[in-house]
Scaffold this active site. Sequence first.
Site, mmCIF file in Angstrom:
data_model
loop_
_atom_site.group_PDB
_atom_site.id
_atom_site.type_symbol
_atom_site.label_atom_id
_atom_site.label_comp_id
_atom_site.label_asym_id
_atom_site.label_seq_id
_atom_site.Cartn_x
_atom_site.Cartn_y
_atom_site.Cartn_z
ATOM 1 N N PHE A 546 0.799 -1.211 0.000
ATOM 2 C CA PHE A 546 0.000 0.000 0.000
ATOM 3 C C PHE A 546 0.838 1.269 0.000
ATOM 4 C CE2 PHE A 546 -2.893 -3.096 2.071
ATOM 5 C CZ PHE A 546 -3.846 -3.114 1.074
ATOM 6 N N GLY A 547 2.149 1.198 -0.095
ATOM 7 C CA GLY A 547 2.927 2.419 -0.141
ATOM 8 C C GLY A 547 4.384 2.199 0.210
ATOM 9 N N PRO A 548 5.215 3.272 0.119
ATOM 10 C CA PRO A 548 6.646 3.158 0.370
ATOM 11 C C PRO A 548 6.957 2.978 1.858
ATOM 12 C CG PRO A 548 6.055 5.441 -0.012
ATOM 13 C CD PRO A 548 4.818 4.647 -0.274
ATOM 14 N N VAL A 549 8.131 2.417 2.121
ATOM 15 C CA VAL A 549 8.598 2.214 3.502
ATOM 16 C C VAL A 549 9.961 2.883 3.633
ATOM 17 C CG1 VAL A 549 9.134 0.531 5.300
ATOM 18 C CG2 VAL A 549 7.368 0.031 3.612
ATOM 19 N N ASP A 660 -2.397 -12.788 3.581
ATOM 20 C CA ASP A 660 -1.311 -12.432 2.651
ATOM 21 C C ASP A 660 0.031 -12.900 3.214
ATOM 22 O OD1 ASP A 660 -0.276 -11.458 0.318
ATOM 23 O OD2 ASP A 660 -0.140 -9.397 0.978
#
Length: 857
Positions: A546-549, A660
């Site tokens: 769901f997005g960058p880390v 998941d």
Amino acid sequence: MENCLLSFITNIFCSLLFLKLLILKSCSSTIITPSQTIISDGETLVSAEQSFELGFFSPKRSNNRYVGLWYKKTPDIIVWVANRDNPITDSNVTFIITNNGKLALLNNRTKSIIWSINTSFAATRNPSVRLLDTGNLVVIDGDKDIYSFNNNTSDDDNSDYLWQSFDYPSDTFLAGMKLGWNFETGSQRYLTSWKTDDDPSTGDYIYWLSPRGLPQLFVSMKTTTTTKMVIKYRSGPWNGVHFGGTPKAPVFPLFKSFLVSNKDELYYTFKANVKSAVTRVKVNPTGLSDRLVLYNRSTQWSVLYTVPYEPCDNYGFCGANGICRMNRDPLCECLEGFVPRSEEEWKMLNWSSGCVRKMEFDCRVDSGDGFVKLVGIKFPDFLEFWSNKSMSLAECKQTCLSNCSCTTYTNLDIGRGSGCMIWFGNLVDVRELRIKVGDKKTKEGKVSEEGIYLRLPASVLESIHASKWKRRRLKIIIIVSLITIIFCILVLVILLAFWNKKSKGRDLIQQESNEEDLELPLYDLATIQFATNNFSPEYWIGAGGFGPVYKGKLLTGQEIAVKRLSKNSGQGVKEFKNEVQLIAKLQHRNLVSLFGCYIQGDERMLIYEYMPNRSLDHLIFDNDRSKTLGWEKHFDIVMGIARGLLYLHRDSKLQIIHRDLKASNILLDNNLNPKISDFGLAKIFGDDDKREASTRRIVGTYGYMAPEYAIDGKFSVKSDVFSFGVLLLEIVSGKRNRRFNHPDHHHNLLGHAWMLWNEGKSLDLLHSGLKGSCIDSHVVRCIQVGLLCVQKFPQDRPTMSSIVYMLENEGATSPQPGQPGFFVERKSSDEEYHSKSTNGDSSYSLNSVTMTLPNGR
């Protein structure tokens, strides 16, 4: 006196030898001429800024010697090989430059040339060689201004190069290298894979740029039975920024692509966009093409993306006139106006026969043929086509209608919305793009129609329009009947918009926390920005579903991982709250710890404990790291994951299904203890809930999803058990389930393990690097448990409590496993590249839904 003289001569000789070695070692800033040896075996030539190194090397499991180029920082990454098809075994060799400017590999014993460049330079007086910091080995004319050449920092001006290695690439595409054609000389630059990971000789796969139609990138395979190439992958045409149909670029653009096309040459190249990272492209011996990146603070390369990555990436996967859609089940369907050529084959999920028209064209001028526009797709391959750069779109349409063989037309120049491109015959290799792109405005303000116009007979168009009108009329009725309710909702939304966003954001988390007496720290934006250097690209360590880390460090010295949700990600407020509530409540040594969160308007972030050893896939799929740890540590990781999953299923307050579970969602701490992460898709079951649920929105990752979930949308704790079984077999074998291939059959890893089990050869599944550190019965028990977990029907799979018991107890009696789910033999009828006919490829099966870049956080 004689002894003194002898000593003096010896000292002089040693000094001269040391001076020669010093010159050789300092050649990173020296032009090497024919009067000097470039390198002997054991010596290296280093570029001026210590970026690249040239020398002799041997592959991991080979005694052959080669001259190659590698990164100084990561010497195991070979980017160019001189004598790849002429290996040597004698160490008494030198790499030299001759008086006429030739580079040659010389056998000092026989004085014979083993390898040399096939170019000579008649007008060269004093040639010399230099290794540039781009990784380009060049020969220059020594009569040029050497001082200015040495101080040319751009490395872009190759007008003075008599020869360069960039013109003869191996399997690696570096920044500044050209991939394409020189029309003046008729030469082509392309990548060729190694034969195997241990053999750099010319392999079976090539990565090349096609000039037919619009420029496209291909990965093709050589065949022994024919001179034609079998196409494995096609990128889609260049759209002015990048090649269509390629995977989504990373959060930060690490590189910028360029396509140069003129009367003299056509080539594709790229340049680095940031100084903190190095990127390259490699075509592997298996035919996969990887885009890799190395960050300044790391010594390990990460994979940005791989092609082909998913079934729809395979060339012609759905056959002629079919379209591949990753979010549909089944994956393939026929284009509008077409039906399957063979209904029986399509029912068996074999789509290679493709589709045929429901009704052929009338071909009369007044026939009423028309077009439907298809957007958000990769353009078909240019097998039979015609183009005109000056024609308008309206003229293009009329030209197509006037030719009975025309099937599709579109803009030739996508960026400017002009020109005409027409397809004839079958449309091959059409797929839905990962991100749909609609019409865009160009710099001139005109609308660029990013789509193709599919020609259909009048009767087919009438049925399509009638169906659309029925759906439209139903929508109008619904809208009119609900107009009052919609108006009330709009008024409510307007009132809520004036609500204090900050209070609302905090209440969103605090309300859920208060219900369970939960105190969750709320971080302020300034603290997070300071910890991550304002989300600097150098602190970027990966991208979750769901997005960058980002990696960060608080003022207290505490290292953290910040998961910043992308505004256009699939995770909304519900999923965000779900992950916050779950991890904050869960307390177990094998689950990742949540320190706090931040929420303000559309900005949402989660602050986790930082895992320095990244994710599990970097361990089990890395041969060197995997074998150094041994079987005992691998088993400890298996047990840690099992206990964490048992806690979720049975021992926590509420039963939780992860949905998941995969190698990239298992993070490793300092002591390589596993911790399950990424709970954005998890499902909570209360005490009174049923223990099975269903959904129309299939989420998860291809290769780990249980059959009942992927096909029917049903999930339970047994769905997680299936994923755990896949993960267990991957840990034992060191192989990925979804990319597994075997020379004797086309089963996936699960099918391969089951076959070995039935043949009594289950130990053959074990990773070769672990064989010296394990007890055979211990490994066999793990394989048996893994096969029990991946059985086709949920009721046949054990619970996590039974799994932990069977793994921990040597004498535990375990049932015999049945056939795994998705145990199907995959077809591999690869496409044969031909200008007028193609066949499909059905090498993969089930669709995947989410893609996660496996980096540590």
